[in-house]
Scaffold this active site. Structure first.
Site, PDB file in Angstrom:
ATOM      1  N   SER A 115      -7.414   5.482   3.405  1.00  0.00           N
ATOM      2  CA  SER A 115      -7.294   4.733   2.148  1.00  0.00           C
ATOM      3  C   SER A 115      -7.678   3.270   2.371  1.00  0.00           C
ATOM      4  O   SER A 115      -8.328   2.641   1.540  1.00  0.00           O
ATOM      5  CB  SER A 115      -5.862   4.783   1.622  1.00  0.00           C
ATOM      6  OG  SER A 115      -5.701   5.868   0.739  1.00  0.00           O
ATOM      7  N   LYS A 144       4.858   2.528   8.556  1.00  0.00           N
ATOM      8  CA  LYS A 144       3.660   3.307   8.885  1.00  0.00           C
ATOM      9  C   LYS A 144       2.431   2.418   9.036  1.00  0.00           C
ATOM     10  O   LYS A 144       1.655   2.564   9.987  1.00  0.00           O
ATOM     11  CB  LYS A 144       3.425   4.327   7.763  1.00  0.00           C
ATOM     12  CG  LYS A 144       2.410   5.386   8.072  1.00  0.00           C
ATOM     13  CD  LYS A 144       2.235   6.333   6.877  1.00  0.00           C
ATOM     14  CE  LYS A 144       3.538   6.994   6.502  1.00  0.00           C
ATOM     15  NZ  LYS A 144       3.379   7.916   5.369  1.00  0.00           N
ATOM     16  N   LYS A 146       5.236   1.963  -2.833  1.00  0.00           N
ATOM     17  CA  LYS A 146       5.170   3.359  -3.281  1.00  0.00           C
ATOM     18  C   LYS A 146       5.439   3.389  -4.774  1.00  0.00           C
ATOM     19  O   LYS A 146       6.044   2.458  -5.316  1.00  0.00           O
ATOM     20  CB  LYS A 146       6.226   4.201  -2.554  1.00  0.00           C
ATOM     21  CG  LYS A 146       5.924   5.679  -2.546  1.00  0.00           C
ATOM     22  CD  LYS A 146       4.975   6.070  -1.427  1.00  0.00           C
ATOM     23  CE  LYS A 146       4.605   7.541  -1.489  1.00  0.00           C
ATOM     24  NZ  LYS A 146       3.836   7.968  -0.308  1.00  0.00           N
ATOM     25  N   ASN A 184      -2.367  19.373  -0.512  1.00  0.00           N
ATOM     26  CA  ASN A 184      -3.460  18.600   0.087  1.00  0.00           C
ATOM     27  C   ASN A 184      -3.262  18.487   1.604  1.00  0.00           C
ATOM     28  O   ASN A 184      -4.123  18.886   2.388  1.00  0.00           O
ATOM     29  CB  ASN A 184      -3.510  17.208  -0.587  1.00  0.00           C
ATOM     30  CG  ASN A 184      -4.490  16.268   0.107  1.00  0.00           C
ATOM     31  OD1 ASN A 184      -4.739  16.385   1.310  1.00  0.00           O
ATOM     32  ND2 ASN A 184      -5.046  15.334  -0.615  1.00  0.00           N
ATOM     33  N   LYS A 202       0.861  -1.189   0.000  1.00  0.00           N
ATOM     34  CA  LYS A 202       0.000   0.000   0.000  1.00  0.00           C
ATOM     35  C   LYS A 202       0.888   1.226   0.000  1.00  0.00           C
ATOM     36  O   LYS A 202       1.832   1.304   0.788  1.00  0.00           O
ATOM     37  CB  LYS A 202      -0.880  -0.008   1.270  1.00  0.00           C
ATOM     38  CG  LYS A 202      -1.847   1.151   1.349  1.00  0.00           C
ATOM     39  CD  LYS A 202      -3.213   0.761   0.826  1.00  0.00           C
ATOM     40  CE  LYS A 202      -4.112   1.933   0.533  1.00  0.00           C
ATOM     41  NZ  LYS A 202      -3.828   2.677  -0.717  1.00  0.00           N
ATOM     42  N   THR A 261      -5.185  13.010   5.742  1.00  0.00           N
ATOM     43  CA  THR A 261      -3.817  13.089   6.272  1.00  0.00           C
ATOM     44  C   THR A 261      -3.694  14.297   7.205  1.00  0.00           C
ATOM     45  O   THR A 261      -3.124  14.200   8.302  1.00  0.00           O
ATOM     46  CB  THR A 261      -2.792  13.143   5.121  1.00  0.00           C
ATOM     47  OG1 THR A 261      -3.075  12.061   4.236  1.00  0.00           O
ATOM     48  CG2 THR A 261      -1.375  13.018   5.634  1.00  0.00           C
TER      49      THR A 261
HETATM   50  P1  NAD Z   1       0.683  18.190  -2.797  1.00  0.00           P
HETATM   51  O1  NAD Z   1       1.258  18.033  -4.141  1.00  0.00           O
HETATM   52  O2  NAD Z   1      -0.792  18.315  -2.646  1.00  0.00           O
HETATM   53  O3  NAD Z   1       1.350  19.466  -2.051  1.00  0.00           O
HETATM   54  C1  NAD Z   1       2.717  19.664  -1.888  1.00  0.00           C
HETATM   55  C2  NAD Z   1       2.929  21.093  -1.409  1.00  0.00           C
HETATM   56  O4  NAD Z   1       4.303  21.304  -1.088  1.00  0.00           O
HETATM   57  C3  NAD Z   1       2.585  22.152  -2.455  1.00  0.00           C
HETATM   58  O5  NAD Z   1       1.973  23.252  -1.812  1.00  0.00           O
HETATM   59  C4  NAD Z   1       3.946  22.567  -3.010  1.00  0.00           C
HETATM   60  O6  NAD Z   1       3.952  23.878  -3.548  1.00  0.00           O
HETATM   61  C5  NAD Z   1       4.779  22.473  -1.750  1.00  0.00           C
HETATM   62  N1  NAD Z   1       6.201  22.317  -1.985  1.00  0.00           N
HETATM   63  C6  NAD Z   1       6.831  21.581  -2.917  1.00  0.00           C
HETATM   64  N2  NAD Z   1       8.170  21.727  -2.792  1.00  0.00           N
HETATM   65  C7  NAD Z   1       8.355  22.545  -1.738  1.00  0.00           C
HETATM   66  C8  NAD Z   1       9.503  23.079  -1.099  1.00  0.00           C
HETATM   67  N3  NAD Z   1      10.730  22.777  -1.519  1.00  0.00           N
HETATM   68  N4  NAD Z   1       9.324  23.897  -0.026  1.00  0.00           N
HETATM   69  C9  NAD Z   1       8.074  24.185   0.402  1.00  0.00           C
HETATM   70  N5  NAD Z   1       6.966  23.732  -0.164  1.00  0.00           N
HETATM   71  C10 NAD Z   1       7.104  22.928  -1.219  1.00  0.00           C
HETATM   72  O7  NAD Z   1       1.252  16.955  -1.943  1.00  0.00           O
HETATM   73  P2  NAD Z   1       0.653  16.338  -0.612  1.00  0.00           P
HETATM   74  O8  NAD Z   1      -0.168  15.159  -0.993  1.00  0.00           O
HETATM   75  O9  NAD Z   1       0.104  17.412   0.230  1.00  0.00           O
HETATM   76  O10 NAD Z   1       1.971  15.742   0.057  1.00  0.00           O
HETATM   77  C11 NAD Z   1       2.836  16.533   0.882  1.00  0.00           C
HETATM   78  C12 NAD Z   1       3.699  15.624   1.736  1.00  0.00           C
HETATM   79  O11 NAD Z   1       2.841  14.787   2.535  1.00  0.00           O
HETATM   80  C13 NAD Z   1       4.598  14.659   0.979  1.00  0.00           C
HETATM   81  O12 NAD Z   1       5.781  14.455   1.704  1.00  0.00           O
HETATM   82  C14 NAD Z   1       3.795  13.376   0.946  1.00  0.00           C
HETATM   83  O13 NAD Z   1       4.598  12.230   0.754  1.00  0.00           O
HETATM   84  C15 NAD Z   1       3.189  13.430   2.317  1.00  0.00           C
HETATM   85  N6  NAD Z   1       2.003  12.601   2.497  1.00  0.00           N
HETATM   86  C16 NAD Z   1       0.915  12.746   1.685  1.00  0.00           C
HETATM   87  C17 NAD Z   1      -0.232  11.963   1.921  1.00  0.00           C
HETATM   88  C18 NAD Z   1      -1.492  12.149   1.129  1.00  0.00           C
HETATM   89  O14 NAD Z   1      -2.505  11.568   1.524  1.00  0.00           O
HETATM   90  N7  NAD Z   1      -1.509  12.939   0.071  1.00  0.00           N
HETATM   91  C19 NAD Z   1      -0.223  11.023   2.950  1.00  0.00           C
HETATM   92  C20 NAD Z   1       0.896  10.904   3.763  1.00  0.00           C
HETATM   93  C21 NAD Z   1       1.999  11.704   3.527  1.00  0.00           C
END
Ligand code: NAD
Length: 414
Positions: free
Chosen positions: A349, A95, A107, A221, A71, A191
């Site tokens: 999820s 996790k 992943k 997100n 997953k 999240t």
């Molecule tokens: P997303 O694409 O929706 O958002 C990412 C955000 O980070 C955007 O606002 C982008 O502009 C910003 N960003 C990118 N590079 C950056 C930088 N160098 N400095 C500051 N901001 C920056 O992605 P997301 O789904 O919100 O994921 C964000 C983090 O959370 C990732 O590490 C991801 O692995 C983790 N995560 C996501 C989920 C999920 O359900 N989507 C679950 C667990 C963990």
């Protein structure tokens, strides 16, 4: 390679070896966790709008199936590469075990800048990823989800392509789908919401005041939803950023207004009554809770000493290096690790997968209540273990995961 010269997978393995010093496991488990069970790189040809063909590199790493089907999300990013995907798949293994859900770790990713593609090109590429990998996916085998730059719409294209190629209409192979296409209530914000639940579960133990000040790096997100939830529940969001930098106001920001401003202007800079702040400086702001919610390796040995937050709530995956972990621990800063803090996404999820396979649809209230109960229990489990073992929360969370992975390995043998 990260700026500190350690790749994300090396970083992940370093965390594992530190946890193995405090949690004894069998040689068999130790050996199994050094390498993914399967790693796949594919070439995905896409017909571009101008008729030319571009070939993109895609990945799926299936790290461990000890506790259930693989997953984990799929990341679309110009820096995505197999080493990063391997690290992320390893963290998913830990996790899912920390959360106690019946899932293994995986992943995926594609190296691309999604902003350079038209919607049609993005759809063909997303479907191409499934075309290249569908034989190794499936509800009992591997269940991908969204991650950076992968939206519910992308998950719908992928789920649709999988159905077409396999005839499996159960819709339980991809999660994070839109609500009208088999998605779960609550998944979009899960999240961020889960991060808040973990914070609430540990707020008193971490000696935080009733109302806290929060700084958030990355308002996509995860960070965007976290900002809205903290704000709505009476906490002050001091700063928010995206990849181009952020905005800061000591009086606090309204996350909805910031989001609207970004939609209309394409950037956060210029948001009224707030100062521009770089992503580097934002991390060093005085606050109660610092939330990295963007990418890996943001808090390192270089800036850890300058962190003024009382708590780092890791909603991004891998934002803190092990060297920074040690500096923060010595300073008395609690780092609530990614494998616990951002597990709300994978938990919901898994609820989506369960609803799809059972043909059920649960209410948002039920989903979020179930999530809160689970995270409250597991956060306290991790906290108590950290006290018992006199160690940081990351090692404690890994220790809990290793114990559960060992149980799964033992159950397979008997
Ligand atoms: P997303 O694409 O929706 O958002 C990412 C955000 O980070 C955007 O606002 C982008 O502009 C910003 N960003 C990118 N590079 C950056 C930088 N160098 N400095 C500051 N901001 C920056 O992605 P997301 O789904 O919100 O994921 C964000 C983090 O959370 C990732 O590490 C991801 O692995 C983790 N995560 C996501 C989920 C999920 O359900 N989507 C679950 C667990 C963990």
């Amino acid at each position: 390679m990260a700026s500190n010269g350690v790749s994300p997978f090396e970083q992940a393995q370093l965390q594992l070896s530190r946890a193995l010093k405090i949690q004894k496991v069998s040689d068999a488990l130790r050996a199994r966790l050094q390498k993914p069970e399967r790693e796949i790189t594919v070439a995905i040809p896409v017909t571009m709008d101008d008729g030319t063909t571009r070939v993109f590199e895609g990945y799926r790493v299936q790290y461990s199936s000890l506790r259930g089907p693989y997953k984990g999300g799929i990341r679309f990013h110009h820096d995505a590469n197999i080493d990063e995907v391997k690290a992320l798949a390893f963290w998913m293994t830990i996790k899912c075990a920390v959360a106690g859900i019946p899932m293994g770790g995986g992943k995926g990713g594609i190296t691309l800048d999604p902003k350079e593609l038209s919607k049609g090109e993005l759809e063909r590429l997303s479907r191409g990823w499934v075309g290249a990998l569908y034989p190794v996916l499936g509800p009992e085998r591997d269940v991908p989800a969204p991650d950076v730059n992968t939206t519910p719409e992308i998950m719908r294209w992928m789920a649709d392509e999988y159905k077409k190629l396999t005839g499996d209409i159960r819709n339980g192979t991809f999660t994070g789908k839109p609500l009208d296409y088999g998605g779960s209530e609550g998944r979009g914000a899960a999240t961020g919401a889960g991060g808040f639940d973990v914070f609430k579960a540990l707020q008193t133990e971490m000696k935080l005041p009733e109302s806290v000040s929060v700084v958030i790096q990355g308002v996509g997100n995860v960070g965007g939803n976290a900002a809205k939830i903290f704000h709505a529940l009476g906490h002050k969001v001091l700063a928010m950023s995206d990849s181009k930098g952020g905005v800061y106001s000591p009086r606090g920001l309204d996350p909805d207004a910031v989001e609207k401003y970004k939609k209309e202007n394409g950037a956060l800079k210029g948001f009224p009554h707030a100062k521009y702040i770089s992503n580097g400086k934002l991390l060093e702001l005085p606050c109660d809770v610092l939330i990295p919610a963007a990418l890996e390796n943001q808090i390192t040995k270089k800036n850890a000493r300058n962190i003024k937050a009382k708590v780092v709530l890791e909603l991004a995956n891998g934002p803190t290096s092990t060297e920074a972990d040690d500096v923060l621990f010595k300073k008395g800063v609690h780092v609530v690790p990614d494998v616990l803090a951002n597990s709300g996404g994978v938990v919901v999820s898994t609820y989506e997968w369960e609803q799809n396979l059972k043909g059920e649809h649960w209410s948002e209230k039920d989903v979020l209540h179930k999530l809160r109960k689970l995270l409250d229990r597991e956060s306290k489990n991790v906290w108590e273990r950290s006290k018992k073992l006199k160690t940081d929360l990351r090692r404690a969370a890994f220790a809990l995961a290793l114990e559960r992975l060992e149980e799964a390995l033992y159950a397979k043998k008997v």
